[in-house]
Design a protein around this motif. Structure first.
Motif, PDB file in Angstrom:
ATOM      1  N   GLU A 132       0.817  -1.218   0.000  1.00  0.00           N
ATOM      2  CA  GLU A 132       0.000   0.000   0.000  1.00  0.00           C
ATOM      3  C   GLU A 132       0.855   1.275   0.000  1.00  0.00           C
ATOM      4  OE1 GLU A 132      -1.931   1.176   3.940  1.00  0.00           O
ATOM      5  OE2 GLU A 132      -1.428  -0.939   4.297  1.00  0.00           O
ATOM      6  N   TYR A 133       2.144   1.146   0.258  1.00  0.00           N
ATOM      7  CA  TYR A 133       3.046   2.298   0.290  1.00  0.00           C
ATOM      8  C   TYR A 133       3.842   2.460  -1.002  1.00  0.00           C
ATOM      9  CZ  TYR A 133       1.745   2.159   5.119  1.00  0.00           C
ATOM     10  OH  TYR A 133       1.002   2.148   6.267  1.00  0.00           O
ATOM     11  N   THR A 134       3.480   1.697  -2.019  1.00  0.00           N
ATOM     12  CA  THR A 134       4.151   1.794  -3.311  1.00  0.00           C
ATOM     13  C   THR A 134       3.992   3.210  -3.868  1.00  0.00           C
ATOM     14  OG1 THR A 134       3.769  -0.549  -3.745  1.00  0.00           O
ATOM     15  CG2 THR A 134       4.268   0.846  -5.652  1.00  0.00           C
ATOM     16  N   ASP A 135       5.113   3.811  -4.233  1.00  0.00           N
ATOM     17  CA  ASP A 135       5.170   5.164  -4.805  1.00  0.00           C
ATOM     18  C   ASP A 135       4.626   6.247  -3.868  1.00  0.00           C
ATOM     19  OD1 ASP A 135       6.400   4.283  -7.134  1.00  0.00           O
ATOM     20  OD2 ASP A 135       4.477   3.853  -8.097  1.00  0.00           O
ATOM     21  N   CYS A 136       4.671   6.003  -2.577  1.00  0.00           N
ATOM     22  CA  CYS A 136       4.235   6.996  -1.591  1.00  0.00           C
ATOM     23  C   CYS A 136       5.461   7.661  -0.955  1.00  0.00           C
ATOM     24  CB  CYS A 136       3.423   6.330  -0.478  1.00  0.00           C
ATOM     25  SG  CYS A 136       1.829   5.715  -0.998  1.00  0.00           S
ATOM     26  N   TYR A 137       5.206   8.808  -0.361  1.00  0.00           N
ATOM     27  CA  TYR A 137       6.184   9.469   0.487  1.00  0.00           C
ATOM     28  C   TYR A 137       5.757   9.136   1.914  1.00  0.00           C
ATOM     29  CZ  TYR A 137       7.407  12.174  -3.671  1.00  0.00           C
ATOM     30  OH  TYR A 137       7.806  12.560  -4.914  1.00  0.00           O
ATOM     31  N   VAL A 138       6.672   8.588   2.715  1.00  0.00           N
ATOM     32  CA  VAL A 138       6.292   8.069   4.025  1.00  0.00           C
ATOM     33  C   VAL A 138       7.071   8.747   5.147  1.00  0.00           C
ATOM     34  CG1 VAL A 138       6.069   5.986   5.443  1.00  0.00           C
ATOM     35  CG2 VAL A 138       5.801   5.825   2.952  1.00  0.00           C
ATOM     36  N   ALA A 139       6.336   9.203   6.158  1.00  0.00           N
ATOM     37  CA  ALA A 139       6.937   9.749   7.378  1.00  0.00           C
ATOM     38  C   ALA A 139       6.706   8.741   8.493  1.00  0.00           C
ATOM     39  CB  ALA A 139       6.309  11.085   7.732  1.00  0.00           C
ATOM     40  N   LEU A 140       7.780   8.241   9.071  1.00  0.00           N
ATOM     41  CA  LEU A 140       7.690   7.305  10.181  1.00  0.00           C
ATOM     42  C   LEU A 140       7.661   8.080  11.490  1.00  0.00           C
ATOM     43  CD1 LEU A 140      10.439   4.775   9.040  1.00  0.00           C
ATOM     44  CD2 LEU A 140       7.967   4.581   8.677  1.00  0.00           C
ATOM     45  N   THR A 141       6.737   7.723  12.365  1.00  0.00           N
ATOM     46  CA  THR A 141       6.629   8.429  13.634  1.00  0.00           C
ATOM     47  C   THR A 141       6.066   7.507  14.704  1.00  0.00           C
ATOM     48  OG1 THR A 141       5.912  10.512  14.636  1.00  0.00           O
ATOM     49  CG2 THR A 141       4.278   9.331  13.344  1.00  0.00           C
ATOM     50  N   CYS A 142       6.110   7.986  15.928  1.00  0.00           N
ATOM     51  CA  CYS A 142       5.452   7.316  17.045  1.00  0.00           C
ATOM     52  C   CYS A 142       4.777   8.406  17.871  1.00  0.00           C
ATOM     53  CB  CYS A 142       6.436   6.528  17.894  1.00  0.00           C
ATOM     54  SG  CYS A 142       5.609   5.646  19.244  1.00  0.00           S
ATOM     55  N   THR A 143       3.461   8.380  17.914  1.00  0.00           N
ATOM     56  CA  THR A 143       2.723   9.438  18.595  1.00  0.00           C
ATOM     57  C   THR A 143       2.489   9.163  20.077  1.00  0.00           C
ATOM     58  OG1 THR A 143       0.614   8.485  17.871  1.00  0.00           O
ATOM     59  CG2 THR A 143       1.570  10.247  16.506  1.00  0.00           C
ATOM     60  N   SER A 144       2.958   8.023  20.549  1.00  0.00           N
ATOM     61  CA  SER A 144       2.888   7.788  22.003  1.00  0.00           C
ATOM     62  C   SER A 144       4.184   8.294  22.629  1.00  0.00           C
ATOM     63  CB  SER A 144       2.675   6.305  22.313  1.00  0.00           C
ATOM     64  OG  SER A 144       3.871   5.567  22.131  1.00  0.00           O
ATOM     65  N   ASP A 145       4.249   8.287  23.937  1.00  0.00           N
ATOM     66  CA  ASP A 145       5.449   8.757  24.639  1.00  0.00           C
ATOM     67  C   ASP A 145       6.518   7.678  24.762  1.00  0.00           C
ATOM     68  OD1 ASP A 145       4.481  11.309  25.006  1.00  0.00           O
ATOM     69  OD2 ASP A 145       3.497  10.821  26.901  1.00  0.00           O
TER      70      ASP A 145
END
Length: 168
Positions: free
Chosen positions: A59-72
């Motif tokens: 599903e991430y093919t040809d996407c721009y992806v930002a990896l994050t973690c929104t928990s502490d």
């Protein structure tokens, strides 16, 4: 007798540069790993690796992806690297951060590869308002790149620009 209306802006040597024209198409995605953590806070290596191995990354093919973690949670650096390697062959770009950081990183690449030789010794207007999400940092990067070669730099529209720099 009416005087002929002359469009001085059209006849001037001003060159307008619109960052919106360089907006790379592609879906922007925020990938939050908090749902892959035990109770949203603890990264258990074995389970994490298993989730990554079983996940459908297509599903991430040809996407721009930002990896994050929104928990502490405190995420070890290798976890983001591990995820980025899963995405490396299918995503257009992968970074750690939010969508604004992603957009800034995308534009950093765009501006670094931008040929600005056409703007040598010319008065340049960096067009302001855009309909696409051009990050503020992109304007700074562009102005910095133009400063050594352009005659002057303005911001806004030809009819109402703000002067920022003029070579002496």
């Amino acid at each position: 007798m009416q005087e002929e209306i002359i469009n001085r802006v059209a006849n001037s040597k001003l060159v307008t540069l619109n960052l919106e024209d360089y907006y790379p198409e592609g879906k922007r995605v925020l990938f939050d790993i908090k749902d892959w953590l035990y109770e949203g806070f603890v990264l258990r290596e074995k389970e994490f690796r298993q989730q990554v191995a079983e996940y459908d990354w297509s599903e991430y093919t040809d996407c721009y992806v930002a990896l994050t973690c929104t928990s502490d949670a405190i995420i070890p650096g290798w976890a983001y690297l591990f995820l980025s390697l899963q995405l490396a062959d299918i995503a257009k770009k992968v970074i750690i951060g939010d969508l604004e950081a992603l957009e800034t990183s995308i534009y950093q690449d765009v501006i670094q590869s931008l040929d600005v030789s056409d703007y040598k010794d010319k008065p340049v207007i960096i067009k302001g308002c855009s309909k696409k999400p051009v990050p503020e940092n992109a304007y700074i990067m562009l102005a910095t790149k133009l400063k050594p070669i352009s005659k002057s730099i303005m911001y806004g529209e030809a009819c109402s620009s703000v002067p920022l720099f003029k070579r002496k």
